[in-house]
Design a protein around this motif. Structure first.
Motif, PDB file in Angstrom:
ATOM      1  N   GLU A   1      54.760  25.980  87.041  1.00  0.00           N
ATOM      2  CA  GLU A   1      53.767  25.490  87.826  1.00  0.00           C
ATOM      3  C   GLU A   1      52.636  25.268  86.957  1.00  0.00           C
ATOM      4  OE1 GLU A   1      50.114  25.447  89.904  1.00  0.00           O
ATOM      5  OE2 GLU A   1      50.989  27.311  89.310  1.00  0.00           O
ATOM      6  N   ALA A   2      52.410  26.457  86.304  1.00  0.00           N
ATOM      7  CA  ALA A   2      50.962  26.941  85.625  1.00  0.00           C
ATOM      8  C   ALA A   2      50.923  25.758  84.238  1.00  0.00           C
ATOM      9  CB  ALA A   2      50.816  28.296  85.171  1.00  0.00           C
ATOM     10  N   ILE A   3      51.785  25.815  83.657  1.00  0.00           N
ATOM     11  CA  ILE A   3      51.985  24.914  82.545  1.00  0.00           C
ATOM     12  C   ILE A   3      51.796  23.485  82.970  1.00  0.00           C
ATOM     13  CG2 ILE A   3      54.141  24.935  81.898  1.00  0.00           C
ATOM     14  CD1 ILE A   3      53.239  25.312  78.824  1.00  0.00           C
ATOM     15  N   THR A   4      52.790  23.083  83.707  1.00  0.00           N
ATOM     16  CA  THR A   4      52.875  21.739  84.230  1.00  0.00           C
ATOM     17  C   THR A   4      51.373  21.194  84.815  1.00  0.00           C
ATOM     18  OG1 THR A   4      55.025  21.900  84.854  1.00  0.00           O
ATOM     19  CG2 THR A   4      53.955  20.052  85.761  1.00  0.00           C
ATOM     20  N   ASN A   5      50.837  22.047  85.779  1.00  0.00           N
ATOM     21  CA  ASN A   5      49.429  21.660  86.114  1.00  0.00           C
ATOM     22  C   ASN A   5      48.398  21.621  84.989  1.00  0.00           C
ATOM     23  OD1 ASN A   5      49.043  21.677  89.303  1.00  0.00           O
ATOM     24  ND2 ASN A   5      50.495  22.797  88.981  1.00  0.00           N
ATOM     25  N   VAL A   6      48.432  22.489  83.944  1.00  0.00           N
ATOM     26  CA  VAL A   6      47.298  22.417  82.898  1.00  0.00           C
ATOM     27  C   VAL A   6      47.628  21.353  82.062  1.00  0.00           C
ATOM     28  CG1 VAL A   6      48.286  23.929  81.110  1.00  0.00           C
ATOM     29  CG2 VAL A   6      46.083  23.812  81.371  1.00  0.00           C
ATOM     30  N   TYR A   7      48.963  20.837  81.797  1.00  0.00           N
ATOM     31  CA  TYR A   7      49.073  19.660  80.954  1.00  0.00           C
ATOM     32  C   TYR A   7      48.683  18.332  81.821  1.00  0.00           C
ATOM     33  CZ  TYR A   7      51.643  16.008  78.476  1.00  0.00           C
ATOM     34  OH  TYR A   7      51.838  14.833  77.972  1.00  0.00           O
ATOM     35  N   ARG A   8      48.976  18.318  83.009  1.00  0.00           N
ATOM     36  CA  ARG A   8      48.828  16.956  83.935  1.00  0.00           C
ATOM     37  C   ARG A   8      47.338  16.938  84.044  1.00  0.00           C
ATOM     38  NH1 ARG A   8      50.255  18.812  88.750  1.00  0.00           N
ATOM     39  NH2 ARG A   8      52.366  17.936  88.695  1.00  0.00           N
ATOM     40  N   ASN A   9      46.556  18.090  84.095  1.00  0.00           N
ATOM     41  CA  ASN A   9      45.144  18.206  84.268  1.00  0.00           C
ATOM     42  C   ASN A   9      44.291  17.819  82.880  1.00  0.00           C
ATOM     43  OD1 ASN A   9      45.317  18.430  86.944  1.00  0.00           O
ATOM     44  ND2 ASN A   9      44.988  20.791  86.808  1.00  0.00           N
ATOM     45  N   THR A  10      45.108  18.031  81.754  1.00  0.00           N
ATOM     46  CA  THR A  10      44.021  18.105  80.406  1.00  0.00           C
ATOM     47  C   THR A  10      44.794  16.964  79.659  1.00  0.00           C
ATOM     48  OG1 THR A  10      45.428  19.726  79.612  1.00  0.00           O
ATOM     49  CG2 THR A  10      43.493  20.249  80.463  1.00  0.00           C
ATOM     50  N   LYS A  11      46.107  16.563  79.586  1.00  0.00           N
ATOM     51  CA  LYS A  11      46.719  15.550  78.951  1.00  0.00           C
ATOM     52  C   LYS A  11      46.463  15.659  77.457  1.00  0.00           C
ATOM     53  CE  LYS A  11      48.684  12.935  82.234  1.00  0.00           C
ATOM     54  NZ  LYS A  11      48.284  13.728  83.329  1.00  0.00           N
ATOM     55  N   PRO A  12      46.682  16.921  76.864  1.00  0.00           N
ATOM     56  CA  PRO A  12      46.299  17.034  75.676  1.00  0.00           C
ATOM     57  C   PRO A  12      47.376  16.322  74.581  1.00  0.00           C
ATOM     58  CG  PRO A  12      47.451  19.097  76.265  1.00  0.00           C
ATOM     59  CD  PRO A  12      47.280  18.045  77.366  1.00  0.00           C
ATOM     60  N   LYS A  13      47.113  15.790  73.529  1.00  0.00           N
ATOM     61  CA  LYS A  13      47.930  15.201  72.512  1.00  0.00           C
ATOM     62  C   LYS A  13      48.934  16.398  71.723  1.00  0.00           C
ATOM     63  CE  LYS A  13      45.807  10.939  71.641  1.00  0.00           C
ATOM     64  NZ  LYS A  13      45.370   9.970  70.546  1.00  0.00           N
ATOM     65  N   SER A  14      48.102  17.605  71.696  1.00  0.00           N
ATOM     66  CA  SER A  14      48.374  18.688  71.132  1.00  0.00           C
ATOM     67  C   SER A  14      48.700  20.009  72.071  1.00  0.00           C
ATOM     68  CB  SER A  14      48.072  19.142  69.786  1.00  0.00           C
ATOM     69  OG  SER A  14      48.602  20.243  69.034  1.00  0.00           O
TER      70      SER A  14
ATOM     71  N   HIS B   1      46.063  26.093  75.700  1.00  0.00           N
ATOM     72  CA  HIS B   1      46.225  25.653  77.034  1.00  0.00           C
ATOM     73  C   HIS B   1      46.814  26.620  78.021  1.00  0.00           C
ATOM     74  CE1 HIS B   1      45.497  22.004  74.501  1.00  0.00           C
ATOM     75  NE2 HIS B   1      45.026  21.672  75.646  1.00  0.00           N
ATOM     76  N   PHE B   2      47.707  27.337  77.551  1.00  0.00           N
ATOM     77  CA  PHE B   2      48.582  28.206  78.199  1.00  0.00           C
ATOM     78  C   PHE B   2      48.846  29.410  77.698  1.00  0.00           C
ATOM     79  CE2 PHE B   2      52.791  29.943  79.544  1.00  0.00           C
ATOM     80  CZ  PHE B   2      52.580  30.081  80.888  1.00  0.00           C
ATOM     81  N   ILE B   3      48.484  30.596  78.185  1.00  0.00           N
ATOM     82  CA  ILE B   3      48.709  32.132  77.487  1.00  0.00           C
ATOM     83  C   ILE B   3      49.665  32.802  78.443  1.00  0.00           C
ATOM     84  CG2 ILE B   3      47.751  34.025  76.607  1.00  0.00           C
ATOM     85  CD1 ILE B   3      45.115  32.307  75.969  1.00  0.00           C
ATOM     86  N   HIS B   4      50.542  33.332  78.053  1.00  0.00           N
ATOM     87  CA  HIS B   4      51.623  34.259  78.570  1.00  0.00           C
ATOM     88  C   HIS B   4      51.584  35.625  78.027  1.00  0.00           C
ATOM     89  CE1 HIS B   4      55.739  35.874  79.505  1.00  0.00           C
ATOM     90  NE2 HIS B   4      55.118  35.577  80.750  1.00  0.00           N
ATOM     91  N   SER B   5      51.813  36.735  78.834  1.00  0.00           N
ATOM     92  CA  SER B   5      51.900  38.032  78.508  1.00  0.00           C
ATOM     93  C   SER B   5      52.907  38.850  79.547  1.00  0.00           C
ATOM     94  CB  SER B   5      50.729  38.829  78.217  1.00  0.00           C
ATOM     95  OG  SER B   5      51.145  40.006  77.980  1.00  0.00           O
ATOM     96  N   SER B   6      53.976  39.520  79.187  1.00  0.00           N
ATOM     97  CA  SER B   6      54.574  40.007  80.228  1.00  0.00           C
ATOM     98  C   SER B   6      54.928  41.569  79.648  1.00  0.00           C
ATOM     99  CB  SER B   6      56.130  39.568  80.327  1.00  0.00           C
ATOM    100  OG  SER B   6      56.842  39.996  81.351  1.00  0.00           O
ATOM    101  N   TYR B   7      54.686  42.689  80.449  1.00  0.00           N
ATOM    102  CA  TYR B   7      54.996  44.041  80.504  1.00  0.00           C
ATOM    103  C   TYR B   7      54.368  44.386  79.042  1.00  0.00           C
ATOM    104  CZ  TYR B   7      58.074  45.253  83.948  1.00  0.00           C
ATOM    105  OH  TYR B   7      58.596  45.751  85.394  1.00  0.00           O
TER     106      TYR B   7
END
Length: 369
Positions: free
Chosen positions: A38-51, A147-153
């Motif tokens: 949901e997070a990465i889809t929404n940020v892509y939808r809202n920003t539409k970056p080429k990269s 656009h998207f940063i993830h970190s787990s444990y």
């Protein structure tokens, strides 16, 4: 103890290596898939970056390293297919401390890319991978490059051992019998680290960029912040009594970890002020359930202890703790400490069940500023 050199998982593909002892981490990652999608889809939808810039902080190595990246890319590819539009190129950054087994990571890259392309089954745009060694308690990337940063444990680890806890004698972490100032010192260090972590990530993310983090938190029922480290300290104290190691050696060693409460995390996010909270909740993983979890997919050869898909708690703990202990006590002492850890674990752990771990998961949106 130089944390940047010893704060990493056991390398290699052996029985005690992290690659073959990361089933718990994979389970936790699987629990947050829908939130990440949901997070990465929404940020892509809202920003539409080429990269599209993606980073995984505390990536370690082994079968989990590429898992989050693969799922993020597949989520964007699915969205682009549904919208009948060309997908972006992907810039992926894998971060961990310099002592991480990056060689293993990059040796697995070609196989990962081949599998990903076959699974997506569309004409993907170019995919670029970069290693980003360094502490995530520092600035790692250029401003507004991600656009998207993830970190787990990973975020339960501190940037350093808290100051002013020299009186935490006989313990290697905060314990219920530690002096009151010890818990306060750990909390203050965690607050400072989390605040600076959020500041750095806010600078690196574009406006509206997303940050998804899962870390180990305080047990909300027992208010426990690390009983397993207290069990390890029992074995070390036994060795002190027997003259194997000096008491000072134990008294000068403290683990740079903090398991926060949900309220502590929320307060620091609000205080730091760079992010809106989209999601902030706790969940639990019962370690006993991992014995029968059939989603085990190790890419390397499985050691005997893992061929039945079972969860080896001692090896999993060793994969995380051994580099820190070896860096302070030496290899021979650490080996004996783990032998004693097993004995104390058998005495302390209820025979009919394994403990639960409390997770704190957050999905944050970078504010405009």
């Amino acid at each position: 103890m130089d944390l940047k050199q010893v704060l990493h998982m056991n390398g290699g593909n052996g029985e005690e290596g992290y690659a073959n002892n990361s089933l718990l981490q994979k389970k936790v990652i699987s629990m947050t898939k829908s939130l990440r999608d949901e997070a990465i889809t929404n940020v892509y939808r809202n920003t539409k970056p080429k990269s599209l810039g993606i980073a995984d902080l505390g990536c370690s190595y082994g079968p989990n390293t590429f898992l989050v990246i693969a799922e993020a890319i597949k989520a964007v590819e699915k969205f682009c297919q549904e919208q009948k539009q060309k997908s972006p190129e992907y810039k992926v950054f894998l971060n961990d401390l310099p002592g991480n087994d990056f060689n293993n990571v990059f040796l697995s890259y070609d196989a990962f890319k081949k599998n990903l392309i076959s699974e997506v089954k569309t004409q993907m745009s170019p995919l670029y991978f970069f290693g980003a060694p360094g502490s995530f308690y520092d600035k790692l990337f250029p401003n507004k490059s991600l656009h998207f940063i993830h970190s787990s444990y990973s975020l339960q680890f501190l940037s350093k051992v808290p100051e002013g806890i020299d009186n935490n004698k006989g313990h290697i972490y905060w314990a219920k019998t530690s002096p009151p100032n010890v818990l306060k010192a750990y909390l203050e260090q965690y607050k400072a680290d989390l605040s600076f972590f959020l500041k750095c990530r806010a600078e690196e993310l574009v406006e509206g960029g997303r940050l998804v983090v899962t870390l180990i938190g305080e047990d909300p029922v027992n208010k426990d912040r690390g009983y397993i480290w207290e069990i390890m300290s029992m074995g070390l104290n036994d060795m002190v009594k027997q003259g194997i190691i000096k008491e000072e050696k134990v008294n000068t060693f403290n683990i740079p970890l903090y398991y926060p409460s949900l309220a502590e995390v929320k307060k620091e996010i609000d205080t730091q002020g760079s992010f809106d909270i989209n999601y902030l909740e706790t969940s639990q993983v019962n370690l006993a359930e991992l014995d029968n979890w059939d989603d085990l997919d190790f890419t390397s050869k499985k050691p005997e202890s893992l061929k039945d898909g079972g969860y080896n708690m001692e090896n999993s703990f060793r994969a995380v703790a051994e580099p820190m202990l070896t860096g302070h006590f030496g290899e021979s002492v650490t080996k004996e400490a783990f032998n004693r850890f097993l004995k104390h674990m058998a005495d302390q752990m209820p025979k009919d069940k394994r403990p639960k771990l409390t997770n704190i998961t957050m999905s944050l949106i970078r504010k405009a500023f």
